[in-house]
Design an enzyme around this catalytic site. Structure first.
Site, PDB file in Angstrom:
ATOM      1  N   TYR A 118       0.858  -1.189   0.000  1.00  0.00           N
ATOM      2  CA  TYR A 118       0.000   0.000   0.000  1.00  0.00           C
ATOM      3  C   TYR A 118       0.889   1.231   0.000  1.00  0.00           C
ATOM      4  O   TYR A 118       1.896   1.260   0.711  1.00  0.00           O
ATOM      5  CB  TYR A 118      -0.887   0.029   1.254  1.00  0.00           C
ATOM      6  CG  TYR A 118      -1.640   1.332   1.407  1.00  0.00           C
ATOM      7  CD1 TYR A 118      -2.912   1.486   0.866  1.00  0.00           C
ATOM      8  CD2 TYR A 118      -1.070   2.431   2.053  1.00  0.00           C
ATOM      9  CE1 TYR A 118      -3.605   2.689   0.970  1.00  0.00           C
ATOM     10  CE2 TYR A 118      -1.742   3.632   2.159  1.00  0.00           C
ATOM     11  CZ  TYR A 118      -3.012   3.747   1.625  1.00  0.00           C
ATOM     12  OH  TYR A 118      -3.679   4.942   1.715  1.00  0.00           O
ATOM     13  N   GLU A 206      -3.283   7.694  -4.115  1.00  0.00           N
ATOM     14  CA  GLU A 206      -3.303   6.443  -3.349  1.00  0.00           C
ATOM     15  C   GLU A 206      -3.154   5.276  -4.309  1.00  0.00           C
ATOM     16  O   GLU A 206      -3.959   5.102  -5.223  1.00  0.00           O
ATOM     17  CB  GLU A 206      -4.608   6.312  -2.555  1.00  0.00           C
ATOM     18  CG  GLU A 206      -4.611   5.097  -1.645  1.00  0.00           C
ATOM     19  CD  GLU A 206      -5.932   4.933  -0.894  1.00  0.00           C
ATOM     20  OE1 GLU A 206      -6.987   4.822  -1.557  1.00  0.00           O
ATOM     21  OE2 GLU A 206      -5.901   4.913   0.341  1.00  0.00           O
TER      22      GLU A 206
END
Ligand code: GDP
Ligand code: MN
Length: 396
Positions: A118, A206
């Protein structure tokens, strides 16, 4: 302004970030052509078909599917295009899918297992600095990781005066447990990603997941990008990426009319001049036992035309049970606003919800008289509390 995954990836790519390559398609036929083209360019025989909507969690909702041949590309694209995709981030009705991204399969087998990480770049509001947030726990909800295993989330803060430094990019790669080629690739990835975030004036990038492929390449498989609206004037090419179909239709209309409008869930519509007064008015409505249906700042010039446009916007929301107009006459005179309200009301014919008007400031008394003598079903108030009491009255 939020972007689609494919648009976010275009921006990433333009800054040298390695991405899972893909071509956008609006029909199953286009999807097939896209897949064939991708096979020529990348050599892949497998493709992922990914719904392009402004919502995450598409995989969980059936909006991301693997196709192992051209026939499956056509079938899957046919199912996804036109569907109302429900994910943990959409309403129960879901979001209509108008287009899919046909992308190369990057989870191909090889020497190592593919690994998902992530990574996001965003502003840390408490320090006023940009930061890179990252974790070994990619591919899943970062909120869940934050709740259950917060020690697996790392951050790297960037000093605005010097930018991202080499040792910081290396620390990211180190903390993700990488070595050799993957380590080098990751430092390049992080550096390019930060540059993309910074130079596109974004408020969020993101990438979940960032993938380490079986042959140790580091690539962006997903991209959630928000560009700061206030900086869009510097990026005419990004401005064209706005997809109004993904935005609240009333908010889009308000923007076109130059009104500052945010849709909310409550039952009291409000029309206010000035953002600060609008916030105070929303508090007032809550105190009176109601819930604001919207935030609406009509700005400095509340003439009949603007008031009418604002009325119409507020009334598009079927849950509105009352409207509170709260205007402070500083630059604009209250009697002019009152006349605007009256004219707008007359122009619109009948309005089926009670209206409370509070006008304070220059010529407030003349304004109150105008409203009271107008013969219209509008209640006037001069004091804040008086207005609140009247809202309470009409709601009960
Ligand atoms: P999201 O669900 O909206 O976050 O969409 P993502 O783009 O993150 O994709 C969801 C999931 O699909 C990823 O976490 C992967 O597990 C899977 N996925 C994405 N691309 C590929 C691919 O090329 N091959 C395979 N096999 N799976 C993929
Ligand atoms: Mn994702």
């Amino acid at each position: 302004m939020n972007l689609h995954e494919y648009q976010g990836k275009e921006i990433l790519n333009s800054f040298g970030v390695e991405i899972q390559r893909g071509i956008v398609a609006t029909t199953p036929k286009e999807a097939v052509e896209a897949a064939k083209k991708l096979t020529e360019q990348t050599g892949t025989g497998w493709h992922v078909i990914k719904a392009q909507v402004h919502a995450g969690g598409r995989g969980k909702g059936g909006g991301v599917k693997l196709a192992k041949n051209i026939k499956e590309v056509e079938e899957i694209a046919g199912k996804i295009i036109g569907m109302d995709l429900v994910t943990p981030q959409t309403s129960a009705e879901g979001k209509r899918v108008h287009q899919v991204l046909v992308a190369e399969d990057v989870y191909y087998p090889g020497d190592n297992e593919p690994e998902e990480y992530y990574m996001s770049v965003l502003l840390n509001r408490s320090t006023g600095r940009n930061m890179i947030m990252y974790s070994t726990e990619g591919g899943m909800d970062i909120e869940t990781v934050a709740e259950e295993t917060p020690h697996l989330i790392f951050t790297e803060e960037i000093d605005p005066a010097v930018g991202l430094l080499g040792f910081q990019a290396r620390r990211v790669a180190f903390n993700l447990g990488l070595s050799g080629k993957a380590f080098k690739e990751m430092t390049k990835f992080v550096t390019a990603l930060y540059k993309a975030y910074n130079e596109s004036d974004s408020s969020l990038f993101e990438i979940n997941p960032v993938l380490k492929t079986s042959d140790d390449r580091i690539i962006a498989v997903d991209a959630k990008v928000s560009i700061d609206d206030n900086a869009l004037f510097r990026h005419k090419d990004y401005m064209e990426m706005r997809d109004k179909r993904e935005e609240n239709s009333v908010e889009v209309e308000a923007k076109e009319k130059g009104l500052n409008y945010v849709d909310l869930d409550g039952n009291v519509g409000c029309m206010v001049n000035g953002a600060g007064l609008a916030m105070a008015t929303m508090d007032l409505i809550k105190q009176a036992g109601g819930e604001p249906a919207n935030f609406l700042d009509v700005g400095g010039t509340a003439d009949a035309e603007r008031v009418e446009a604002a009325f119409k916007l507020i009334l598009k929301d079927p849950s509105v049970k009352a409207i509170l107009i709260n205007i402070f006459g500083g630059i604009v005179r209250c009697d002019r606003v009152a006349q605007g309200v009256i004219d707008a009301y007359k122009n619109m014919g009948t309005i089926h919800v009670p209206i409370i008007v509070r006008l304070q400031g220059t010529n407030a008394d003349i304004a109150k008289k105008l409203i009271d003598d107008s013969g219209l079903d509008v209640q006037s108030a001069i004091e804040f509390q008086e207005a609140a009491d009247k809202v309470k009255e009409v709601l009960s």
